[in-house]
Design an enzyme around this catalytic site. Structure first.
Site, PDB file in Angstrom:
ATOM      1  NE  ARG A  63      -5.447  45.933  26.559  1.00 13.66           N
ATOM      2  CZ  ARG A  63      -5.658  44.782  27.211  1.00 13.66           C
ATOM      3  NH1 ARG A  63      -6.083  44.798  28.448  1.00 13.66           N
ATOM      4  NH2 ARG A  63      -5.435  43.632  26.606  1.00 13.66           N
ATOM      5  CB  CYS A  81      -2.137  38.615  24.948  1.00 15.44           C
ATOM      6  SG  CYS A  81      -2.230  38.550  23.144  1.00 15.44           S
ATOM      7  CG  HIS A 118      -0.053  42.430  25.338  1.00 16.43           C
ATOM      8  ND1 HIS A 118      -1.290  42.597  25.915  1.00 16.43           N
ATOM      9  CD2 HIS A 118      -0.289  41.994  24.080  1.00 16.43           C
ATOM     10  CE1 HIS A 118      -2.223  42.288  25.036  1.00 16.43           C
ATOM     11  NE2 HIS A 118      -1.644  41.917  23.912  1.00 16.43           N
ATOM     12  CB  CYS A 149      -0.192  41.980  20.522  1.00 16.09           C
ATOM     13  SG  CYS A 149      -1.904  41.406  20.451  1.00 16.09           S
ATOM     14  CG  ASP A 152      -4.311  44.748  23.453  1.00 19.49           C
ATOM     15  OD1 ASP A 152      -4.532  45.936  23.794  1.00 19.49           O
ATOM     16  OD2 ASP A 152      -4.793  43.778  24.055  1.00 19.49           O
TER      17      ASP A 152
HETATM   18 CO    CO Z   1      -2.482  40.697  22.468  1.00 20.94          CO
END
Ligand code: CO
Length: 212
Positions: A46, A101, A98, A42, A44
């Site tokens: 993080r 998400c 994750h 992803c 993302d």
């Molecule tokens: Co995500």
């Protein structure tokens, strides 16, 4: 958060540190890449694939998008898979989702997301395929976590549906396809232990692209 200028200062320090511990590091990088892993994860911020796997530059070929989707119609991810398998000869393909998400959370909401609709539909399709299991979970967070996991499983199947993965695996014995979950709250990486051979056999009943 670092300021914009800080980024370049960080880079200078990083170069100096790398050279101090390994004088040839960048010269080696310039010679080419030979990664064993393709990581599909992803976008993302993080979820840092290098950090969570504890690997160095050059060890993992990476593709990221919202919700770690492997869509048959996405020329980007399909090109990445083909290049990784055909040219880099990766031994493992990982789809890493994750918990927490945003893409999965958005897909769970009954809401028009505009330009994101066709992308999120890939996740909504996962929900539809596993509706019975998901609807039986009353706890909202638990349901959310489970959809994150099921989305990884389905995207792994999408990787296995590709001709390049089927043909290469059946002639060379690799790449293997794995599904992982990164737990943002604990930092822990969980292997969903997808049975690749069984899934491949199952997939090939319908999506057999090995012949010819
Ligand atoms: Co995500």
């Amino acid at each position: 958060m670092n300021s914009y200028k800080q980024i370049f200062e960080n880079n200078k320090r990083w170069v100096a540190e790398k050279k101090a511990s390994d004088a040839e590091f960048f010269e080696r990088l310039a010679e080419g890449q030979n990664p064993d892993f393709l990581y599909i994860g992803c976008s993302d911020s993080r979820v840092d694939s290098g950090e969570l796997m504890g690997v160095e530059a050059g060890e993992v070929f990476v593709h990221r998008n919202i919700g770690n989707i492997v869509s048959n119609l996405d020329l980007n991810v399909m090109s990445v898979i083909n290049y990784a398998v055909d040219h880099l000869h990766v031994k493992h393909i990982v789809v890493c989702g994750h918990y927490f998400c945003g893409g999965v959370k958005a897909a769970m909401q009954a809401k028009d997301m505009g330009i994101l609709n066709p992308w999120l539909r890939n996740i909504r399709d996962v929900y539809r395929l596993h509706k019975t299991e998901l609807n039986a979970i009353s706890d909202r967070d638990e349901k959310y976590n489970r959809l994150v996991e099921l989305n990884v499983v389905e995207q792994c199947l999408n990787v296995i549906k590709t001709a390049v993965v089927q043909k290469t695996y059946l002639t060379k014995g690799f790449p293997l396809v794995h599904g992982w979950i990164f737990n943002v709250k604990t930092g822990e990486l969980v292997d969903l232990n997808i049975n690749f051979q069984e899934q491949l056999k199952d997939i090939q009943e319908i999506y057999n692209l090995d012949a010819g």
